[in-house]
Design an enzyme around this catalytic site. Structure first.
Site, PDB file in Angstrom:
ATOM      1  N   ASN A   9       0.202  18.056  51.217  1.00 37.74           N
ATOM      2  CA  ASN A   9      -0.668  17.553  50.151  1.00 37.74           C
ATOM      3  C   ASN A   9       0.239  17.015  49.042  1.00 37.74           C
ATOM      4  O   ASN A   9       0.806  17.788  48.276  1.00 37.74           O
ATOM      5  CB  ASN A   9      -1.547  18.715  49.646  1.00 37.74           C
ATOM      6  CG  ASN A   9      -2.392  18.312  48.456  1.00 37.74           C
ATOM      7  OD1 ASN A   9      -2.481  17.137  48.096  1.00 37.74           O
ATOM      8  ND2 ASN A   9      -3.029  19.301  47.828  1.00 37.74           N
ATOM      9  N   HIS A  96     -10.167  21.392  47.069  1.00 35.88           N
ATOM     10  CA  HIS A  96      -8.905  21.956  46.595  1.00 35.88           C
ATOM     11  C   HIS A  96      -9.136  22.602  45.230  1.00 35.88           C
ATOM     12  O   HIS A  96      -9.940  22.109  44.433  1.00 35.88           O
ATOM     13  CB  HIS A  96      -7.849  20.845  46.499  1.00 35.88           C
ATOM     14  CG  HIS A  96      -6.480  21.401  46.242  1.00 35.88           C
ATOM     15  ND1 HIS A  96      -6.071  21.776  44.989  1.00 35.88           N
ATOM     16  CD2 HIS A  96      -5.458  21.674  47.084  1.00 35.88           C
ATOM     17  CE1 HIS A  96      -4.836  22.258  45.074  1.00 35.88           C
ATOM     18  NE2 HIS A  96      -4.438  22.201  46.338  1.00 35.88           N
ATOM     19  N   GLU A 168      -6.253  29.171  50.118  1.00 32.69           N
ATOM     20  CA  GLU A 168      -5.198  28.948  49.122  1.00 32.69           C
ATOM     21  C   GLU A 168      -5.478  29.781  47.870  1.00 32.69           C
ATOM     22  O   GLU A 168      -6.264  29.358  47.008  1.00 32.69           O
ATOM     23  CB  GLU A 168      -5.155  27.476  48.720  1.00 32.69           C
ATOM     24  CG  GLU A 168      -4.865  26.529  49.859  1.00 32.69           C
ATOM     25  CD  GLU A 168      -4.265  25.221  49.360  1.00 32.69           C
ATOM     26  OE1 GLU A 168      -3.160  24.896  49.793  1.00 32.69           O
ATOM     27  OE2 GLU A 168      -4.880  24.557  48.512  1.00 32.69           O
ATOM     28  N   GLY A 174       1.716  26.344  43.469  1.00 31.66           N
ATOM     29  CA  GLY A 174       2.671  25.738  42.549  1.00 31.66           C
ATOM     30  C   GLY A 174       3.338  26.740  41.610  1.00 31.66           C
ATOM     31  O   GLY A 174       3.983  26.360  40.641  1.00 31.66           O
ATOM     32  N   SER A 214       2.662  27.886  47.637  1.00 31.07           N
ATOM     33  CA  SER A 214       4.110  28.121  47.567  1.00 31.07           C
ATOM     34  C   SER A 214       4.753  28.412  48.926  1.00 31.07           C
ATOM     35  O   SER A 214       5.669  29.238  49.022  1.00 31.07           O
ATOM     36  CB  SER A 214       4.424  29.243  46.571  1.00 31.07           C
ATOM     37  OG  SER A 214       4.007  28.866  45.274  1.00 31.07           O
TER      38      SER A 214
HETATM   39  P1  PGA Z   1       2.099  24.415  46.629  1.00 35.38           P
HETATM   40  O1  PGA Z   1       0.640  23.749  46.722  1.00 35.38           O
HETATM   41  O2  PGA Z   1       2.643  24.456  48.035  1.00 35.38           O
HETATM   42  O3  PGA Z   1       2.881  23.526  45.719  1.00 35.38           O
HETATM   43  O4  PGA Z   1       1.910  25.793  46.069  1.00 35.38           O
HETATM   44  C1  PGA Z   1      -0.234  24.020  47.791  1.00 35.38           C
HETATM   45  C2  PGA Z   1      -1.503  23.229  47.600  1.00 35.38           C
HETATM   46  O5  PGA Z   1      -1.928  23.047  46.465  1.00 35.38           O
HETATM   47  O6  PGA Z   1      -2.114  22.779  48.583  1.00 35.38           O
END
Ligand code: PGA
Length: 251
Positions: A9, A96, A168, A174, A214
């Site tokens: 993504n 999301h 998620e 993030g 993450s």
């Molecule tokens: P991230 O995001 O891997 O940067 O934590 C995952 C996502 O938002 O799909």
């Protein structure tokens, strides 16, 4: 055996040139003998160029990050599922947490988006996940059941068998803070049991459930080894070909 999937993504990142360079690097370096499905989800306005570069028959598929809940009409700035389909888009991420949080997307609207994507022969990657305060209150399992039920349970057993779900936890997106493999497995099992209760085991067994939050080359193998984790939805680490492909290879 469920399909293993690793989807990148890219969110609102990269210029067109950068997006094309990243696509090419992934295309040139990916081990396409592996059965893991690779999906790249760039900003929608790069989908056509990327699809042309990859070729329609490529084993690397492309996905959008969102679409309208409406078929067509006076919705300035929106992109419809029909438009995405006309660019040969294969997947659409829906619900999301950033869309839920910053664009106030609600379950009923997401149910309509799911219908639009399926109507146009694409696969929804339906995201669910709890905020930190919900987990701290111990309400996370109930919330995930509610999110999936409200946006997906109007589908028939045959139709829901076509979708992909991504769990998620919002506190892991993030932030560098990953769910432990036990936490991920527990939640994926909760989702699968919920699907089984409504649709039966043969349907629930066929739906891929991805983990996102993450995921990095260093932790991917452990998370992907959980029996109900069928791959990942990758944000930050999908912006570098080497990191992304290391994660693909861990699935
Ligand atoms: P991230 O995001 O891997 O940067 O934590 C995952 C996502 O938002 O799909």
């Amino acid at each position: 055996m469920r399909q293993k999937i690793v989807a990148g993504n890219w969110k609102m990142n990269k210029s067109l040139n950068e997006a094309m360079a990243l696509t090419k690097e992934i295309q040139d370096t990916a081990d396409l003998e592996k059965t893991t499905r690779i999906i790249l989800c760039p900003p929608a306005l790069y989908l056509q160029s990327m699809q042309e570069q990859l070729g329609i028959t490529s084993l690397i598929k492309v996905g959008a990050q969102n679409c309208s809940s409406h078929e067509s009409g006076a919705y300035t700035g929106e992109i419809s599922a029909a438009m995405l389909q006309s660019l040969h888009t294969n997947y659409v991420i829906l619900g999301h947490s950033e869309r839920r949080q910053f664009f106030n997307e609600q379950s009923d609207e997401l149910a309509k988006k799911v219908d639009q994507v399926l109507k146009h022969d694409m696969v929804p990657i339906f995201c669910c996940g709890e905020m930190l305060d919900v987990r701290e209150r111990g309400a996370h399992e109930g919330l995930i059941r509610k999110q999936t039920q409200e946006s997906l349970f109007h589908l028939s057993g045959e139709t829901i068998g076509k979708i992909v779900i991504a769990y998620e936890p919002v506190w892991a997106i993030g932030t560098g803070k990953t769910a432990t493999s036990e936490q991920a497995q527990t939640m994926h099992a909760v989702i699968r049991q919920h699907l089984e209760a409504k649709y039966g085991k043969s349907v629930s067994d066929q739906i891929p459930i991805l983990y996102g939050g993450s995921v990095k080359p260093e932790n991917a193998k452990e998370i992907f080894s959980c029996p109900d984790v069928d791959g990942g939805l990758i944000g930050g680490a999908s912006l570098k070909a080497q990191d992304f492909l290391a994660i693909v290879n861990a699935a």
